[in-house]
Write an enzyme that holds these catalytic residues in place. Structure first.
Site, mmCIF file in Angstrom:
data_model
loop_
_atom_site.group_PDB
_atom_site.id
_atom_site.type_symbol
_atom_site.label_atom_id
_atom_site.label_comp_id
_atom_site.label_asym_id
_atom_site.label_seq_id
_atom_site.Cartn_x
_atom_site.Cartn_y
_atom_site.Cartn_z
ATOM 1 N N HIS A 122 0.632 -0.937 0.050
ATOM 2 C CA HIS A 122 -0.372 -0.394 -0.152
ATOM 3 C C HIS A 122 0.917 1.393 0.135
ATOM 4 O O HIS A 122 0.465 2.067 -0.478
ATOM 5 C CB HIS A 122 -1.175 -0.111 2.084
ATOM 6 C CG HIS A 122 -2.059 0.810 1.217
ATOM 7 N ND1 HIS A 122 -3.002 1.156 0.360
ATOM 8 C CD2 HIS A 122 -2.117 1.650 1.614
ATOM 9 C CE1 HIS A 122 -3.766 2.324 0.083
ATOM 10 N NE2 HIS A 122 -3.063 3.223 1.344
ATOM 11 N N CYS A 165 -5.057 -3.822 -16.149
ATOM 12 C CA CYS A 165 -4.501 -3.229 -15.040
ATOM 13 C C CYS A 165 -3.608 -3.263 -14.046
ATOM 14 O O CYS A 165 -3.747 -2.614 -13.220
ATOM 15 C CB CYS A 165 -6.044 -3.360 -14.339
ATOM 16 S SG CYS A 165 -6.192 -4.943 -13.256
#
Lengths: 208, 827
Positions: B449, B758
């Site tokens: 993240h 993606c």
């Protein structure tokens, strides 16, 4: 000439025709609106068609007023108050009639169409239901003026409405949700003019 | 007091608007009647219901009049029709307001609550837009702000008060000011000016006027009153101001992201990274904190002072980080720092340290022991949420310890290339991109993240450098994340080559940024769509600002990564809508919770497994208990009614998975009264398991979109875990086998199904063209890569990309594919 039963057949035919074409109406509305015209109209007219079984009506005008109020409360979109007003005003000139001829229906149709204009403030060429109603009224009055009966005048009105409906395709919308699209609304037939034409076509088949 | 009627297509909308307005009005506010929707679920307006609501509001108003607020279209027509249905005497007392529904309703409610008459309330409603118009200035559609100047002579008493609430004098505090001023009206007049900005004076009875003062936290207001009760009302307003106008500073709303302004990355130096995916500079090392042994304690007072200073400094630093995170990344991220600051104010922790100092310990040791003890206590608790707090306690403990021992904090390290073990989200948000030109991590993959956040900011990151990154502080480091290249202490000619490459990229990026909002059409006229991968509302706005045409992947598990409890359906609707709004009018593809593997979510427990990547992840995690998935799908169905979105199911392997997922979507649609999912909601699956690629024609039948997850597709095809640097040589997404699979997917996709890619491959501008050559027409990339990718694709023809792809799929290996790419770019 048309009596209460004929008017009830008209509304039943409207409901049937709108139900048959509901998906097409929604498709048209999807292109330039919010894709609810078909389902809204189907809901409204199904409720109207059921009225004849639910209640005994004493007169044509009482029946048409109830149809108008039912549309107001069940359609949901802008067509609710517009068609609701149409039927409420249509009822006015028929107050004393048990059997309606072309002259009386002409007056009623004019009152109904004027009601739509007053409610929606639309003008010819705004790409609305008025673009079908307006030529229909004109054709009806002209046919009735030259002596045509109700069935013949309504057929002329239905043909004119269909032409008016087709003419909405290249127009740029200036009213309603479609007007947000501006130039992009051109190239799509107007759903309101389409449903209006269905109602008049149903009248030509049933009010005679 | 006049009554109000809200006419809307949607009952939920009207009821929510009324609830919002009711917050503004004192207990004895105006009657608020609703006539909205045909029923709870069916949108529409009903003139009969409106006529009834008018009757009720008229009764409640005692003949003072009724103001009608309408949304749009049929609401206006039906309201007009209703006027014809009610008693003409009642109709004469009704005004239909042209004001925007929410703003108008709030302004009218406050005005009505002060006892204003119908024309005044109607005017106030009409001016409901002024505050926004004034705030947004020249924004298209904004009207000029007609600030009500109330500059009249007379005897005016005055007080000055500060705005202390963290969101300034926003709607609720402003309405409290208006209500207070109204207690002295009409014989005593009150006006307000914003001394800090020089705006005003405005009538304190006018909510819209007060809102146009633009009073932010820290501004000073001058409140003036004239009349018999001037002194009294000024005293009341002073007391009100002392409580931040009744809005005592509290913790940030977890969803305030949705309302935060778009991150203005260019405004403040140090916020936006270079976006070059490469950097060169002296190594900056994250200093570790030494053990606080062998310290001689001073007097108790000295040690306590030392501690207080350190805690104070740490709080100040956290405040700054928090403000910065809020400005540029949204309140969701800012909350991390707020939670830390709250711990530093914890009387229990501070009291414990104080006792240890009294017992003769030096401040650092006392602090360390107290922190350990509290962390241990948190860890022993049965609640997973509270256990998690132990980590926050340690993190805060370290921050204070750094001050006590004078060890630099990681976000204030100096200039150069930062070398860390792992890049955690807090550091990724806080590091100064003006000073830190890039980050090299020893461990961790490219998809953590923290790495995603840094990338979104345009900070170049090279991950998994391992022991090669064990360098002395100040050693020159150069790296290129695109090529996966790391140079330690490079020779002068390598330095020169690197500098030239950085200059070239900077020039290219500048040009790309200038054209980034133009669509991509290749030289031979083929349209390619470039979208952004999104992990928060802030990143969505960043992506839209960088020219992304929608999002091909919203990682919902990343959006809510900081959450300890599952977001409610309403909370999800708010966040997904905000993300979709950011990209309006382009579509946004939202992936359902993709948990498991390396992506833990506190609120979705996954059992530990020997092979998590081959275990229960993606939709597999919900087969036993679909409750959280159903909530998410319900939120998506609701958002789809007003936004262009697709839903994407991750980790689909079999036809049964597809059927099961669609059945859950159907179930979610029924929960909101729909017979089927909204037709606007596109449905898609991730193609990341080779089994799906092979059987695509069957599995993708009837879908709207498929999205190739190249990261997982690579690791499953090559049997090499992507986050494990030890198998990095086997997990290269450019391996010809992966490229062949991508081509197969493009060839096998059923007619009408959009094929999007993606994964990280799409974010590499040098690879994007190859993907287009393989048949992909929609790429979703890291936001900062969007401008360059678009520029590159405009400069080439599909024909040459197809030739490139034909060579690449038959190349020897990934390295040979890279050579081909280099040749293609130079050629």
């Amino acid at each position: 000439m048309a009596d209460l039963t004929a008017f009830q057949s008209w509304i039943a035919a409207c409901s049937e025709s709108i139900t048959t074409h509901a998906d097409d109406l929604t498709e048209l509305d999807r292109a330039i609106g919010d894709a609810d015209h078909g389902s809204n109209m189907r809901r409204g007219l199904s409720a109207c068609a059921a009225l004849a079984d639910q209640e005994d009506f004493s007169s044509i005008d009482a029946y048409l007023k109830k149809v108008g109020m039912t549309l107001v409360s069940t359609v949901g979109g802008a067509s609710g108050p517009l068609y609701g007003t149409f039927f409420l005003r249509l009822a006015g000139p028929l107050a004393a009639s048990e059997d309606v001829g072309s002259r009386e229906f002409g007056q009623a149709l004019r009152a109904g169409v004027e009601g739509i204009v007053a409610r929606g403030k639309a003008e010819a060429g705004d790409k609305t239901m008025y673009d079908a109603f307006s030529p229909a009224l004109e054709a009806f009055e002209s046919a009735a003026g030259s002596g045509a009966g109700l069935a013949e005048a309504l057929q002329a009105a239905a043909d004119a409405a269909a032409q008016g409906r087709d003419a909405t395709e290249p127009m740029v919308a200036r009213k309603g949700r479609a007007s947000y699209l501006g130039e992009r609304s051109a190239g799509h037939q107007d759903p309101g003019a389409t449903s209006a034409t269905l109602l008049i076509e149903a009248a030509a088949k049933t009010l005679a | 007091m006049i009554g109000l009627v809200v006419v809307s297509h949607s009952r939920a909308l009207a009821e929510a608007a009324v609830a919002l307005a009711a917050e503004m009005s004192p207990d004895d506010g105006p009657a608020l009647e609703v006539a909205a929707g045909l029923d709870e679920q069916t949108t529409g307006t009903d003139a009969v219901a409106i006529a009834e609501a008018l009757g009720r509001a008229d009764d409640a108003s005692g003949g003072a009049g009724v103001l009608v607020l309408v949304d749009l279209g049929s609401a206006v027509l039906s309201a007009e029709m209703a006027l014809e249905m009610v008693d003409p005497d009642v109709a004469a007392r009704v005004v239909i307001s042209p004001a925007p529904l929410v703003e108008g309703l709030i302004a009218a409610t406050v005005a009505a609550g002060t006892g204003a008459d119908l024309p005044t309330c109607a005017t106030e409603a009409g001016r409901g837009l002024d505050a926004k118009a004034s705030h947004l200035g020249d924004a298209p559609g904004a009207t000029a702000p007609p600030t009500e100047e109330v500059d009249e002579p007379g005897d005016w008493d005055a007080v000055e008060v500060s705005v202390t609430g963290e969101h300034g004098l926003h709607a609720r505090p402003a309405s409290r000011l208006v209500s207070t001023a109204a207690t002295a009206a009409p014989d005593t007049r009150v006006r307000v000016r914003n001394v800090t900005t020089g705006t005003g004076p405005v009538d304190a009875l006018s909510l819209s006027g007060v809102a146009t003062l633009g009073a932010r936290q820290g501004h000073v207001l001058r409140v003036e009153a004239s009349g018999e009760r001037a002194e009294e009302v000024l005293g009341q307003i002073e007391r009100l101001a002392a409580t931040a106008f009744g809005d005592e500073p509290g913790p940030a709303q977890p969803l305030a992201d949705a309302a935060a302004p778009a991150p203005s990355v260019s405004e403040e130096p140090g916020v936006a990274g270079s976006g070059l995916e490469a950097a060169m500079g002296p190594a900056v090392l994250d200093q570790t904190v030494p053990e606080p042994d062998d310290l001689v304690a001073g007097t108790e007072q000295e040690e306590q002072d030392r501690l207080d200073r350190a805690v104070g400094q740490a709080l100040e630093a956290l405040d700054q980080l928090c403000a910065r995170a809020r400005r540029h990344l949204g309140d969701g991220q800012a909350e991390v720092f707020e939670a830390h600051a709250a711990l530093l104010r914890d009387p229990e922790l501070l009291g414990d340290v104080g006792r240890r100092i009294s017992a003769g310990e030096a401040a650092p040791l006392a602090w360390q022991q107290a922190v350990h003890e509290i962390a241990a206590r948190f860890e022993a608790l049965p609640d997973a949420y509270l256990q998690e707090r132990a980590q926050d306690v340690r993190s805060v403990g370290e921050r204070v310890m750094r001050v006590l021992l004078e060890v630099a904090e990681p976000e204030a390290l100096g200039e150069g290339v930062l070398v860390v073990d792992e890049l955690d989200p807090a550091l990724a948000i806080s590091l100064d991109a003006g000073a830190i030109q890039g980050v090299v991590t020893r461990h961790g993959g490219a998809l953590g993240h923290g790495v995603l956040i840094a990338r979104a900011r345009g900070v170049p990151v090279l991950t998994g450098a391992g022991a090669r990154a064990d360098v002395e502080a100040g050693t020159l480091i150069a790296f290129d994340a695109r090529a996966g290249r790391l140079e330690i202490d490079p020779a002068p000619e390598v330095q020169t080559a690197f500098s030239q490459m950085l200059e070239r990229r900077a020039a290219e990026r500048q040009q790309a940024l200038a054209d980034t909002h133009l669509p991509v059409v290749t030289r031979d006229g083929v349209r390619v769509t470039v979208k952004a991968n999104v992990s928060s509302v802030a990143v969505a706005r960043l992506g839209a600002g960088l020219g992304a045409e929608g999002s091909g992947l919203v990682r919902t598990e990343a959006v809510f990564a900081q959450w300890h409890r599952a977001p409610t359906v309403d909370q999800q609707v708010e966040v997904y809508s905000a993300i979709a709004d950011a990209f309006d009018p382009h579509a946004v593809t939202i992936r359902t919770w993709d948990v498991g593997g390396d992506k833990p979510l506190d609120f979705i427990p996954i059992e530990e497994e020997a092979n998590p990547f081959l275990g229960v992840r993606g939709i597999r995690a919900f087969r036993q208990d679909p409750a959280l998935l159903l909530d998410q799908l319900e939120a998506l169905c609701r958002v789809a009614r007003s936004h262009r979105i697709n839903v994407l199911f991750p980790m689909v392997t079999s036809l049964d998975d597809v059927d099961w997922a669609r059945a859950r979507l159907q179930e979610a649609a029924r929960r909101i009264g729909l017979s089927a999912p909204p037709h606007q909601l596109g449905v898609g699956i991730m193609v990341e398991v080779p089994a799906v690629a092979v059987r695509l024609a069957r599995l993708a039948q009837g879908l709207d979109v498929i999205s190739i997850g190249s990261n997982d597709l690579s690791q499953y095809t090559l049997a090499a875990e992507r986050g494990n640097p030890n198998v990095a040589t086997w997990s290269d997404g450019l391996d010809p086998s992966v490229l062949q699979l991508i081509r197969l997917i493009c060839d096998r996709a059923p007619e009408g199904v959009v094929v999007s890619l993606c994964g990280e491959l799409a974010s590499d501008p040098e690879v994007a063209g190859l993907l287009v050559g393989l048949g992909v027409r929609e790429l979703s990339a890291s936001p900062s890569a969007v401008p360059t990718i678009k520029a590159r694709l405009r400069a080439v023809s599909l024909r040459e990309l197809q030739d490139l792809a034909a060579s690449a799929v038959t190349a020897r290996d990934a390295a040979a594919v890279r050579d081909l790419l280099t040749l293609h770019i130079q050629g």
